[in-house]
Write a protein that holds these residues in place. Structure first.
Motif, PDB file in Angstrom:
ATOM      1  N   MET A 130       1.426   6.939  -6.671  1.00  0.00           N
ATOM      2  CA  MET A 130       0.129   7.274  -7.237  1.00  0.00           C
ATOM      3  C   MET A 130      -0.640   8.165  -6.273  1.00  0.00           C
ATOM      4  O   MET A 130      -1.631   7.747  -5.671  1.00  0.00           O
ATOM      5  N   PRO A 131      -0.176   9.408  -6.093  1.00  0.00           N
ATOM      6  CA  PRO A 131      -0.843  10.327  -5.170  1.00  0.00           C
ATOM      7  C   PRO A 131      -2.341  10.439  -5.471  1.00  0.00           C
ATOM      8  O   PRO A 131      -2.748  10.485  -6.635  1.00  0.00           O
ATOM      9  N   GLY A 132      -3.124  10.432  -4.424  1.00  0.00           N
ATOM     10  CA  GLY A 132      -4.572  10.561  -4.588  1.00  0.00           C
ATOM     11  C   GLY A 132      -5.303   9.236  -4.647  1.00  0.00           C
ATOM     12  O   GLY A 132      -6.513   9.185  -4.451  1.00  0.00           O
ATOM     13  N   TRP A 133      -4.590   8.139  -4.907  1.00  0.00           N
ATOM     14  CA  TRP A 133      -5.242   6.834  -4.950  1.00  0.00           C
ATOM     15  C   TRP A 133      -5.632   6.430  -3.537  1.00  0.00           C
ATOM     16  O   TRP A 133      -4.881   6.630  -2.590  1.00  0.00           O
ATOM     17  N   GLU A 134      -6.814   5.877  -3.405  1.00  0.00           N
ATOM     18  CA  GLU A 134      -7.271   5.362  -2.118  1.00  0.00           C
ATOM     19  C   GLU A 134      -7.811   3.961  -2.313  1.00  0.00           C
ATOM     20  O   GLU A 134      -8.459   3.681  -3.332  1.00  0.00           O
ATOM     21  N   GLY A 135      -7.542   3.102  -1.370  1.00  0.00           N
ATOM     22  CA  GLY A 135      -8.031   1.736  -1.475  1.00  0.00           C
ATOM     23  C   GLY A 135      -7.791   0.974  -0.192  1.00  0.00           C
ATOM     24  O   GLY A 135      -7.293   1.510   0.800  1.00  0.00           O
ATOM     25  N   VAL A 136      -8.147  -0.296  -0.229  1.00  0.00           N
ATOM     26  CA  VAL A 136      -8.031  -1.190   0.915  1.00  0.00           C
ATOM     27  C   VAL A 136      -7.348  -2.465   0.452  1.00  0.00           C
ATOM     28  O   VAL A 136      -7.667  -2.990  -0.617  1.00  0.00           O
ATOM     29  N   MET A 174       0.828  -1.206   0.000  1.00  0.00           N
ATOM     30  CA  MET A 174       0.000   0.000   0.000  1.00  0.00           C
ATOM     31  C   MET A 174       0.865   1.260   0.000  1.00  0.00           C
ATOM     32  O   MET A 174       0.528   2.255  -0.652  1.00  0.00           O
ATOM     33  N   ASP A 175       1.996   1.230   0.700  1.00  0.00           N
ATOM     34  CA  ASP A 175       2.905   2.381   0.714  1.00  0.00           C
ATOM     35  C   ASP A 175       3.470   2.672  -0.675  1.00  0.00           C
ATOM     36  O   ASP A 175       3.711   3.834  -1.020  1.00  0.00           O
ATOM     37  N   VAL A 176       3.674   1.635  -1.485  1.00  0.00           N
ATOM     38  CA  VAL A 176       4.127   1.840  -2.868  1.00  0.00           C
ATOM     39  C   VAL A 176       3.079   2.655  -3.629  1.00  0.00           C
ATOM     40  O   VAL A 176       3.415   3.540  -4.416  1.00  0.00           O
ATOM     41  N   HIS A 177       1.803   2.382  -3.379  1.00  0.00           N
ATOM     42  CA  HIS A 177       0.738   3.166  -4.023  1.00  0.00           C
ATOM     43  C   HIS A 177       0.792   4.628  -3.571  1.00  0.00           C
ATOM     44  O   HIS A 177       0.650   5.535  -4.381  1.00  0.00           O
ATOM     45  N   VAL A 178       0.967   4.841  -2.280  1.00  0.00           N
ATOM     46  CA  VAL A 178       1.036   6.204  -1.741  1.00  0.00           C
ATOM     47  C   VAL A 178       2.186   6.970  -2.392  1.00  0.00           C
ATOM     48  O   VAL A 178       2.037   8.134  -2.768  1.00  0.00           O
ATOM     49  N   GLN A 179       3.321   6.308  -2.540  1.00  0.00           N
ATOM     50  CA  GLN A 179       4.509   6.956  -3.111  1.00  0.00           C
ATOM     51  C   GLN A 179       4.369   7.248  -4.598  1.00  0.00           C
ATOM     52  O   GLN A 179       4.827   8.277  -5.073  1.00  0.00           O
TER      53      GLN A 179
END
Length: 123
Positions: A101-107, A94-99
């Motif tokens: 792909m700013p703005g992406w939200e998920g579970v 999930m941290d890879v997504h934060v780094q």
């Protein structure tokens, strides 16, 4: 223990090239370490089908399905020692997504796999 990571998101953002590169690097590392067993992204629900059993009959339904805010975008199966290790691995994903792909939200839902009929039949 085997764990399935199920990725849910309401975002319709396509993965950025940077995110894809980072996820592929992470997957390569996890496969080489013997931890990642399988993974895959899923096509949009509109391209899928569902089977529904109702009133004693099974009916095939074509997508798109009923409006939903979140869809399952992908999955991965890991061989890990315990839930603590699964949570640490999921957090890194999930941290890879934060780094990247700013703005992406998920579970990332983490579920232990109880057993496999296929593995028993192969044995």
């Amino acid at each position: 223990m085997r764990f399935m990571f199920i990725i849910h998101s309401a975002s319709d953002m396509a993965p950025t090239p940077a995110l894809m590169e980072a996820m592929h690097a992470m997957a390569k590392r996890e496969v080489e370490a013997g931890r990642m067993v399988a993974d895959g992204g899923l096509m949009p629900p509109a391209l899928g089908a569902a089977l529904q059993t109702k009133g004693g009959k099974t009916v095939a339904l074509d997508g798109p399905f009923a409006e939903t805010k979140e869809v399952i975008g992908g999955f991965a199966i890991f061989e890990l020692p315990d839930m603590e290790a699964a949570i640490a691995s999921g957090r890194e994903f999930m941290d890879v997504h934060v780094q990247h792909m700013p703005g992406w939200e998920g579970v990332c839902e983490i579920r232990q796999i109880a057993g496999s009929q296929v593995e028993r039949l192969r044995a």
